[in-house]
Design an enzyme around this catalytic site. Structure first.
Site, PDB file in Angstrom:
ATOM      1  N   THR A  68      -8.351   6.971  -1.682  1.00 44.83           N
ATOM      2  CA  THR A  68      -9.720   6.472  -1.786  1.00 44.83           C
ATOM      3  C   THR A  68     -10.697   7.615  -1.513  1.00 44.83           C
ATOM      4  O   THR A  68     -11.828   7.597  -2.000  1.00 44.83           O
ATOM      5  CB  THR A  68      -9.967   5.314  -0.786  1.00 44.83           C
ATOM      6  OG1 THR A  68      -9.377   5.673   0.470  1.00 44.83           O
ATOM      7  CG2 THR A  68      -9.377   4.023  -1.281  1.00 44.83           C
ATOM      8  N   LYS A 106     -14.433   8.915  -3.176  1.00 40.54           N
ATOM      9  CA  LYS A 106     -15.640   9.297  -2.429  1.00 40.54           C
ATOM     10  C   LYS A 106     -16.131  10.680  -2.860  1.00 40.54           C
ATOM     11  O   LYS A 106     -17.337  10.913  -3.016  1.00 40.54           O
ATOM     12  CB  LYS A 106     -15.355   9.287  -0.922  1.00 40.54           C
ATOM     13  CG  LYS A 106     -15.045   7.903  -0.388  1.00 40.54           C
ATOM     14  CD  LYS A 106     -14.422   7.934   0.999  1.00 40.54           C
ATOM     15  CE  LYS A 106     -13.724   6.608   1.294  1.00 40.54           C
ATOM     16  NZ  LYS A 106     -12.847   6.672   2.479  1.00 40.54           N
ATOM     17  N   HIS A 151       0.795  -1.231   0.000  1.00 35.78           N
ATOM     18  CA  HIS A 151       0.000   0.000   0.000  1.00 35.78           C
ATOM     19  C   HIS A 151       0.821   1.272   0.000  1.00 35.78           C
ATOM     20  O   HIS A 151       0.248   2.365   0.118  1.00 35.78           O
ATOM     21  CB  HIS A 151      -0.923   0.053   1.218  1.00 35.78           C
ATOM     22  CG  HIS A 151      -2.005  -0.973   1.211  1.00 35.78           C
ATOM     23  ND1 HIS A 151      -3.255  -0.738   0.682  1.00 35.78           N
ATOM     24  CD2 HIS A 151      -2.025  -2.244   1.658  1.00 35.78           C
ATOM     25  CE1 HIS A 151      -3.999  -1.819   0.834  1.00 35.78           C
ATOM     26  NE2 HIS A 151      -3.272  -2.749   1.420  1.00 35.78           N
ATOM     27  N   LYS A 164      -7.930  14.370   4.860  1.00 36.50           N
ATOM     28  CA  LYS A 164      -7.089  13.169   4.811  1.00 36.50           C
ATOM     29  C   LYS A 164      -6.044  13.331   5.890  1.00 36.50           C
ATOM     30  O   LYS A 164      -5.952  14.394   6.505  1.00 36.50           O
ATOM     31  CB  LYS A 164      -6.426  13.019   3.438  1.00 36.50           C
ATOM     32  CG  LYS A 164      -5.728  14.289   2.925  1.00 36.50           C
ATOM     33  CD  LYS A 164      -5.092  14.085   1.567  1.00 36.50           C
ATOM     34  CE  LYS A 164      -6.062  14.146   0.408  1.00 36.50           C
ATOM     35  NZ  LYS A 164      -5.936  13.070  -0.544  1.00 36.50           N
ATOM     36  N   ARG A 165      -5.253  12.283   6.164  1.00 35.47           N
ATOM     37  CA  ARG A 165      -4.172  12.451   7.117  1.00 35.47           C
ATOM     38  C   ARG A 165      -3.269  13.618   6.685  1.00 35.47           C
ATOM     39  O   ARG A 165      -3.146  13.898   5.487  1.00 35.47           O
ATOM     40  CB  ARG A 165      -3.347  11.154   7.206  1.00 35.47           C
ATOM     41  CG  ARG A 165      -4.065  10.030   7.898  1.00 35.47           C
ATOM     42  CD  ARG A 165      -4.368  10.353   9.337  1.00 35.47           C
ATOM     43  NE  ARG A 165      -3.180  10.393  10.141  1.00 35.47           N
ATOM     44  CZ  ARG A 165      -2.897   9.546  11.137  1.00 35.47           C
ATOM     45  NH1 ARG A 165      -3.744   8.581  11.440  1.00 35.47           N
ATOM     46  NH2 ARG A 165      -1.793   9.660  11.849  1.00 35.47           N
ATOM     47  N   LYS A 178       1.214  14.714   0.968  1.00 36.23           N
ATOM     48  CA  LYS A 178      -0.162  15.040   0.546  1.00 36.23           C
ATOM     49  C   LYS A 178      -0.332  16.546   0.301  1.00 36.23           C
ATOM     50  O   LYS A 178      -1.320  16.990  -0.260  1.00 36.23           O
ATOM     51  CB  LYS A 178      -1.167  14.556   1.583  1.00 36.23           C
ATOM     52  CG  LYS A 178      -1.175  13.033   1.753  1.00 36.23           C
ATOM     53  CD  LYS A 178      -2.167  12.589   2.814  1.00 36.23           C
ATOM     54  CE  LYS A 178      -2.082  11.118   3.174  1.00 36.23           C
ATOM     55  NZ  LYS A 178      -2.795  10.230   2.215  1.00 36.23           N
TER      56      LYS A 178
HETATM   57  C1  GL4 Z   1      -2.305   3.781   2.010  1.00 42.36           C
HETATM   58  C2  GL4 Z   1      -2.026   4.746   0.859  1.00 42.36           C
HETATM   59  O1  GL4 Z   1      -1.320   5.847   1.303  1.00 42.36           O
HETATM   60  C3  GL4 Z   1      -3.289   5.214   0.135  1.00 42.36           C
HETATM   61  O2  GL4 Z   1      -2.919   5.919  -1.022  1.00 42.36           O
HETATM   62  C4  GL4 Z   1      -4.145   4.016  -0.255  1.00 42.36           C
HETATM   63  O3  GL4 Z   1      -5.335   4.456  -0.862  1.00 42.36           O
HETATM   64  C5  GL4 Z   1      -4.439   3.193   0.974  1.00 42.36           C
HETATM   65  C6  GL4 Z   1      -5.256   1.958   0.665  1.00 42.36           C
HETATM   66  O4  GL4 Z   1      -4.653   1.218  -0.324  1.00 42.36           O
HETATM   67  O5  GL4 Z   1      -3.220   2.753   1.586  1.00 42.36           O
HETATM   68  N1  GL4 Z   1      -1.099   3.189   2.432  1.00 42.36           N
HETATM   69  C7  GL4 Z   1      -0.910   3.431   3.725  1.00 42.36           C
HETATM   70  S1  GL4 Z   1       0.350   2.856   4.590  1.00 42.36           S
HETATM   71  N2  GL4 Z   1      -1.852   4.167   4.257  1.00 42.36           N
HETATM   72  C8  GL4 Z   1      -2.742   4.414   3.283  1.00 42.36           C
HETATM   73  O6  GL4 Z   1      -3.771   5.034   3.446  1.00 42.36           O
END
Ligand code: GL4
Length: 836
Positions: A670, A674, A371, A562-563, A568
């Site tokens: 993701t 949304k 990921h 988002k975080r 980002k």
């Molecule tokens: C993450 C990615 O940063 C994010 O882009 C992705 O959508 C998500 C799910 O596949 O996984 N990887 C990590 S670690 N945290 C995330 O949110």
């Protein structure tokens, strides 16, 4: 109508299963009295929520039990999702939607003098994840159930999930999450299915009665895992899959030997240490914290889960030889990858399988999803730490590695560099176990989460593995569940859509395509805007309640939630806000589309620069929102404690979705899906799934800017010079100078210096390099928003073309390409009518 038509004892509608409004009302009152121990007169809102939750749980129990019973009785393969995180969000509303009970329950609740939305809002969400990765696991569970795919989710029942965020004087403050404080009506503990997990100690070799050489592990600690089960319902099907989360407890609640010797505190210590294991979620997204407790958490839940699977398997099978035919185990990132060594240990040491056979079973069982490519997130454990906690696993990993490297030697003789690069143990300098390599070697399939990301995996972090086994690698672009992210969170838009094309899209998102012709109908666009206006009004009320700020629902809602992370680039976004502010100050009559900038997101508690970005956003907000020269044209709001619940309010209300990560850094995203699904247009870079979203919605309905991945790489390789951008772009210089002057910090010129130092000194995320392109693109956004008819058209087309981004599509791809699994339909008839 009662579910149970076969039981002759049930003459009237059963209070625990009946679906009429009258029965639901009776059940509600009954649960309030017998489960919460309250009369309506003294019940709190939370009591009422609990009574309602139990009323709904009663109505899904038959589905849940039938589902597990059916899986036990048929020899279909079962998907096991192993994930350290599940960011589920509240259950009540979602279960009402999936059961199709919204309307009767709403009526029953109202006739009981209560308000459904209010009760739904009371639920504390299980924040058992950090961000996208954990939320993806939750969407996958929803889709698996909806597609009637046999599945179990295994994870950790953290007592304290992701912290609650408060903002004090512009800074993030972390408050402990207490989601379990008032009880969790959705889970059922199953102490009878507890398992024991070993930790620490040493290993010994011995010869068994057949004369075979064997190893046994003598641990110095034993922890008990108690499963807590939560049903995950599919949408309008009878499937309710199980999410089994493990809680740690002391194996013996008291160490009697020590106690008898008078060491009372020593005896209690063991209990405390064991219970600590599942106390708290590590609050870092995309960052490894090489803490011992974290490794213990990972091993604990993986061992519990594999032992549980073995128990289930052996209940019906004479041996473990066909274990891989029974279970397809997906590793959600490297967090559960110790499972590869653990399954080998269980097969070889405890069930006495020969190594080669055990390895075949293991490889056929596991598959692995990566990921992230960020180096700071790639898990590795120092060898001393690892061997102390998991001495037997280290031996097994050495053996796996040796056999693997022998294979490599055959293919690439005399290539020492390649061996060092591929080795699961990193031996250059301090020694480490590389978990992504263990997962890759131990799995038959490896995938990334968007097309670009899957390609980059093959070119970068797993390049050498790709050369060895190209056939193992594939892409599975992420998706999100339209049930939670559209039906539940945006009922107004969902109803509008269904009024024109029916409800088929909820289960088959491709049907949204039928909306396309409506984009050309002025009347429909009018209705569309009306919905958007109402939803924005709701968010405006929420903003007023939380931050006392009045925002104009007719302004462009420009949202980044988002975080908080440098990659980002929330700081790029705020630089643009400052730029607009300066423009208005320098040209007081400037006519721009009024905008409300909305931010939300948590920073990892130890991530100073991310926290400073939050402080900067709040500092800019303070100045901009209070400057009479700006009036209604700009408002800036940082909403605290962004979580699933809040996401459900904010995605529907957005006009513009900020997806502005440095190209190549966001694996998929993701949130981007949304937003689009709810009719926001995207301003974004060619990163992660943005690329595929743009492909689907059409380049003309997407605001693209910024360097591409190869350009980013080239810029960095050439020695990126932020000063040059600063000197060459007057707009950028003006913005930076204003921050540095202390304008947003009451004259303090030091406050934001660490952030500025990083942007000028070492910024792998190239904020300055993308600034001008971003500002120009934002200008186009502002102009486009002035033409509301065309904006609505683009928004409708965005929604109509979102079919691909349903997590149903993603899960279907996993099911076909990786798991080789078929749906199993669950019948609703009572399987055990008389309790036999
Ligand atoms: C993450 C990615 O940063 C994010 O882009 C992705 O959508 C998500 C799910 O596949 O996984 N990887 C990590 S670690 N945290 C995330 O949110």
């Amino acid at each position: 109508m009662a579910f149970n038509t076969t039981n002759p004892l049930i003459q009237v509608e059963d209070d625990r299963t009946g679906l009429s409004v009258e029965t639901l009302k009776r059940a509600l009152a009954d649960n309030l009295f017998y489960l919460q121990g309250k009369f309506p007169g003294i019940a709190t809102k939370h009591d009422c929520y609990m009574a309602l939750a139990y009323t709904i749980r009663d109505r899904l129990l038959q589905r849940w039990l039938n589902t597990s019973q059916t899986y036990l009785n048929c020899d279909n393969r079962v998907v096991v999702y192993l994930s350290a995180e599940y960011l589920l969000g509240p259950h009540l509303g979602n279960n009402l939607i999936n059961l199709g009970l919204w309307e009767p329950v709403k009526q029953a609740v109202e006739e009981s003098g209560l308000n459904l939305e209010e009760l739904i809002n009371i639920e504390e969400e299980p924040g058992l994840g950090n961000g996208g990765l954990g939320r993806l696991a939750a969407c996958f569970m929803d889709s698996l159930a909806t597609l009637e795919i046999p599945a179990i989710g295994y994870g950790i029942r953290y007592e304290f999930g992701i912290f609650d965020q408060e903002i004090e004087d512009g800074w993030q403050v972390e408050i402990t999450d207490k989601w379990l404080q008032l009880g969790n009506p959705w889970e059922i503990a199953r102490p009878e299915a507890a398992v024991l997990v070993k930790l620490g100690g040493h290993t010994e070799s011995y010869t068994d009665e057949k004369g075979d050489y064997r190893v046994r592990w003598i641990p110095n600690n034993l922890v008990k895992g108690i499963p807590y089960d939560t049903p995950i319902l599919g949408y309008k099907v009878s499937t309710a899959n199980n999410l089994r989360l493990w809680k740690s407890e002391a194996a013996e609640s008291f160490d009697f030997q020590r106690f008898n010797m008078g060491d009372y505190y020593g005896a209690v210590q063991n209990k405390v240490t064991s219970e600590n294991l599942t106390k708290v979620l590590y609050p870092n997204d995309e960052q490894l914290q090489g803490k011992e407790l974290r490794l213990a958490q990972q091993y604990f839940f993986v061992s519990c889960s594999l032992q549980d699977m073995i128990r289930i398997h052996l209940a019906d099978n004479p041996s473990l030889e066909n274990f891989h035919e029974h279970f397809a185990v997906q590793l959600n990132d490297t967090h559960p990858s110790i499972g590869v060594a653990e399954l080998m240990r269980l097969l070889v040491d405890e069930h006495h399988y020969e190594w080669g056979k055990a390895w075949n079973i293991t490889q056929a069982t596991f598959s692995f999803t990566n990921h992230t490519l960020l180096p700071e997130a790639l898990e590795k454990w120092s060898l001393p730490l690892f061997s102390q906690m998991l001495p037997r696993h280290l031996e097994i990993i050495y053996e796996i590695n040796q056999r693997f490297l022998d294979q490599v030697r055959i293919k690439y003789p005399n290539d020492g560099d390649r061996l060092a690069q591929l080795s699961i143990i990193d031996e250059a300098g301090e020694k480490w176990v590389r978990m992504a390599y263990l997962a890759t070697v131990g799995s038959h399939a490896i995938n990334g989460v968007a097309a670009l990301h899957s390609q980059l995996i093959k070119e970068t972090i797993l390049k050498d593995f790709y050369e060895l086994w190209p056939e193992k690698f594939s892409n599975k672009t992420n998706g999100v569940t339209p049930r939670r992210w559209l039906v539940l969170s945006n009922p107004r838009l969902s109803n509008l859509i269904s009024s024109r094309i029916g409800e088929g899209w909820i289960k088959n998102l491709d049907e949204l395509k039928q909306l396309e012709p409506f984009a050309d109908l002025a009347g429909f666009r009018q209705d569309w805007r009306q919905v958007k206006r109402e939803v924005k009004q709701d968010l405006a009320h929420y903003i007023k309640a939380q931050s006392d700020l009045v925002v104009n629902p007719d302004s462009l809602f420009d949202v980044q939630v988002k975080r908080i992370h440098e990659y980002k680039r929330q700081h790029l976004n705020i630089l643009h806000v400052i730029h607009l502010y300066l423009q208005i100050k320098n040209n007081p009559n400037l006519e721009i589309s009024p905008r409300t900038f909305i931010y939300g997101g948590k920073a990892a508690p130890g991530y100073f620069i991310a926290k400073l970005i939050i402080k900067l956003i709040n500092s800019v907000a303070e100045v901009v929102n209070n400057d009479p020269a700006i009036g209604d044209r700009l408002k800036v709001v940082f909403l605290s404690n962004y979580n699933v619940k809040f996401g459900q309010k904010v995605y529907p209300a957005a006009d513009l979705s900020e997806q502005i990560s440095t190209a190549g850094k966001e694996a998929s995203g993701t949130g981007n899906m949304k937003f689009s699904m709810n009719g926001a247009l995207t301003i974004g870079t060619l990163d992660g799934a943005n690329i595929e979203i743009r492909e689907e919605v059409g380049a003309e309905n997407f605001f693209l800017f910024g360097l591409t991945t190869p350009e980013v790489e080239k810029t960095l390789a050439a020695g990126y010079q932020p000063w040059e951008y600063y000197n060459n772009y007057p707009d950028l210089k003006a913005v930076v100078d204003l921050i540095n002057s202390g304008f947003f910090s009451h004259g303090d010129t030091e406050l934001f210096r660490p952030l500025m130092d990083s942007l000028f000194g070492h910024d792998p995320y190239l904020v300055f390099a993308d600034f001008q392109a971003y500002v120009d693109c934002q200008h186009q956004v502002g102009e486009a928003y002035k033409d509301q008819e065309n904006w609505s058209r683009m928004a409708i087309l965005n929604v109509a073309r979102m079919g691909k981004f349903s997590s149903d599509r993603t899960i279907r791809e996993y099911a076909e390409d990786i798991w080789a699994i078929k749906p199993v339909v669950i019948e609703l008839e009572d399987l055990c009518p008389d309790g036999q």
